[in-house]
Design an enzyme around this catalytic site. Structure first.
Site, short mmCIF file in Angstrom:
data_model
loop_
_atom_site.label_atom_id
_atom_site.label_comp_id
_atom_site.label_asym_id
_atom_site.label_seq_id
_atom_site.Cartn_x
_atom_site.Cartn_y
_atom_site.Cartn_z
N SER A 190 0.73 -1.25 0.11
CA SER A 190 0.17 -0.05 -0.14
C SER A 190 0.91 1.27 0.02
O SER A 190 0.47 2.48 -0.49
CB SER A 190 -0.98 -0.06 1.27
OG SER A 190 -0.21 0.00 2.53
N HIS A 218 -5.33 -4.13 -2.12
CA HIS A 218 -4.95 -2.85 -2.95
C HIS A 218 -4.87 -3.52 -4.39
O HIS A 218 -4.20 -2.93 -5.33
CB HIS A 218 -3.66 -2.22 -2.72
CG HIS A 218 -4.00 -1.13 -1.55
ND1 HIS A 218 -4.54 0.16 -1.84
CD2 HIS A 218 -3.55 -1.21 -0.23
CE1 HIS A 218 -4.44 0.86 -0.72
NE2 HIS A 218 -3.88 -0.05 0.16
N LYS A 249 -12.31 -0.76 -0.47
CA LYS A 249 -11.39 0.11 -1.64
C LYS A 249 -12.23 0.05 -2.87
O LYS A 249 -13.01 0.67 -3.21
CB LYS A 249 -10.09 -0.42 -1.59
CG LYS A 249 -9.58 -0.19 -0.20
CD LYS A 249 -7.89 -0.43 -0.18
CE LYS A 249 -7.17 -0.05 1.12
NZ LYS A 249 -7.13 -1.12 1.90
C1 LIG Z 1 -7.01 -1.23 3.64
C2 LIG Z 1 -6.36 -2.44 4.13
C3 LIG Z 1 -6.72 -3.19 4.93
C4 LIG Z 1 -8.01 -2.84 5.74
O1 LIG Z 1 -9.09 -2.87 5.07
P1 LIG Z 1 -10.40 -2.52 5.88
O2 LIG Z 1 -11.46 -3.35 5.28
O3 LIG Z 1 -10.74 -1.08 5.76
O4 LIG Z 1 -10.25 -2.77 7.22
C5 LIG Z 1 -6.10 -4.34 5.24
N1 LIG Z 1 -4.85 -4.79 4.57
C6 LIG Z 1 -4.62 -4.09 3.34
C7 LIG Z 1 -3.38 -4.43 2.78
C8 LIG Z 1 -5.19 -2.68 3.26
O5 LIG Z 1 -4.59 -1.81 2.40
#
Ligand SMILES: *Cc1c(COP(=O)(O)O)cnc(C)c1O
Length: 415
Positions: A190, A218, A249
């Site tokens: 990320s 991601h 996302k």
């Molecule tokens: C955004 C993200 C999360 C968290 O996701 P949520 O559903 O918002 O808790 C977990 N792992 C990675 C790699 C992320 O980028």
């Protein structure tokens, strides 16, 4: 009244320290739906400003898509607002299972279990599936939620240097005495936007009898030719034992996450994962919206194709302007500044120019690695990026960072 002055002072001193170090984070209030064009109140109390958003995880532009909103409305009408229950008591509707099946099909796995978030999926998975007899071997740059999940698990913890396959192999050899080995990685990292070498990881896993855990938050929906994720990109569809990902996302951006993978591992989570057992089920309105998202992204690759074009175009613009960016193929494009205060000032000046991007610095990235993380979306049109680059150039000139390489920028940050 036990919050005595000494307690208050202690925390205030700590907060002051965060401010003095240039690490204080301020919230910006958005008065519009999430999109490429947003309306922002910042600082609090000031007039609302129209901006171009270039830092959302809204990769496919589905966060405010009319068909997703309509499906969510219909879901609200047909299945109600909340479940007032965890899944195993009375929180499972037909649409929860339907969404799990759609995700299984899309990710190319055997079964899927929804969690309130991917953070929860990661917090619950390891403890549910591994114990003292096993070892977890994680890439050193995995997401914070994986680090927390590993902390909650009694299996032995180890790490390998970021994307260093030689080091991973050494670790696997070192741990052949354990009952099982699990290799743990993000798909797209990320902070840097680079991708795991999943094909090589799978090869090593086969050689040393290890399971592979992939957090593809991601990547799900847009990486790979049909957007299935990093495993598709690397040609190892069907070979990943566990995938965790988020609905927060690209897949609509509301909330929710899942564990998807080998039938037995998913079943262990259904029986044992604490965030699944002890936190509310994903709201029906979100499940209904996510089902529409799955329909949209399997019908056409138009959005992920546009996103890919946008990312390439934006990388080119930044490079031509003389910024130090992290190379890669993903829609995460970090503009490196290396200095926390500079990153914050830079973001603030961009905001004055109508561009919403935020500075990332410790503890979100390592000390001395501060940056502006830009992220592309299929909701961006070319004109958004053409306007944004002019602002970046203007602010870059003001802070005299254009044309400087990593070395010079680091030297400046140290001064
Ligand atoms: C955004 C993200 C999360 C968290 O996701 P949520 O559903 O918002 O808790 C977990 N792992 C990675 C790699 C992320 O980028």
């Amino acid at each position: 009244m036990a919050f005595i002055d000494a307690f208050r002072n202690r925390y205030q001193t700590e907060i002051d320290g965060i401010k003095a170090a240039g690490l204080f984070k301020e919230e910006r209030y958005i008065h519009s739906p999430q999109s490429s064009d947003i309306e922002v109140e910042f600082p609090a109390g000031s007039k609302i400003k129209k901006c171009i958003n270039i830092c959302a995880n809204n990769y496919l532009g589905l966060s405010s898509h009319p068909e997703v909103i309509a499906a969510a409305h219909a879901g609200l009408d047909s299945r109600g607002y909340g479940m007032s229950s965890v899944r195993f008591i009375c929180g499972t509707q037909d649409i929860h299972r339907e969404l799990e099946n759609r995700l299984t099909e899309f990710l190319g796995t055997e079964d899927t279990l929804l969690f309130p978030s991917c953070m929860d999926a990661n917090a619950g998975f390891f403890e549910a599936c591994l114990n003292e007899q096993d070892v977890m071997i994680a890439d050193r740059l995995v997401h914070a939620s994986i680090v927390d999940g590993m902390r909650l698990c009694k299996a032995m913890q180890d790490t390998f240097k970021h994307s260093d396959m030689g080091h991973l192999e050494e670790k696997l050899q070192e741990h052949m005495d354990k009952r099982s080995r699990m290799i743990i990685t993000d798909g797209v990292f990320s902070m840097d936007g680079d991708m795991a070498k999943l094909d090589e990881i799978v090869e090593l896993a086969e050689k040393y009898d290890a399971m592979v855990f992939l957090d593809d938050s991601h990547a799900s929906g847009f990486i790979g030719r049909t957007g299935r994720g990093t495993h598709e990109h690397c040609g190892v569809l069907g070979k990943i034992d566990v995938i965790t990902t988020t609905l927060g996302k690209a897949l609509g951006g509301a909330s929710g996450g899942c564990v998807s993978g080998r039938r037995e591992l998913v079943e262990m989570c259904r029986q044992r994962a604490r965030p699944f057992l002890f936190s509310n089920s994903v709201a029906p309105v979100i499940v209904a919206g996510a089902l529409k998202v799955m329909e949209l992204i399997t019908a056409t690759t138009e959005r992920r194709d546009k996103l890919e074009w946008n990312a390439k175009y934006w990388r080119g613009l930044l490079k031509d302007a003389g910024f130090d960016i992290k190379e890669g193929e993903s829609p995460i494009v970090p503009v490196m500044l290396y200095d926390a205060k500079l990153a914050q000032d830079f973001a603030r000046d961009l905001f004055d120019e109508g561009i919403y991007a935020v500075g990332f610095f410790f503890p979100v990235v390592a000390k001395g690695q501060a940056r502006i993380r830009t992220q592309l979306s299929a909701a961006h049109e070319k004109h958004h990026l053409d306007v944004a680059i002019e602002a970046f150039k203007k602010v870059g000139e003001k802070h005299a960072v254009l044309g400087l390489g990593k070395k010079e920028l680091l030297a400046r940050a140290g001064a």
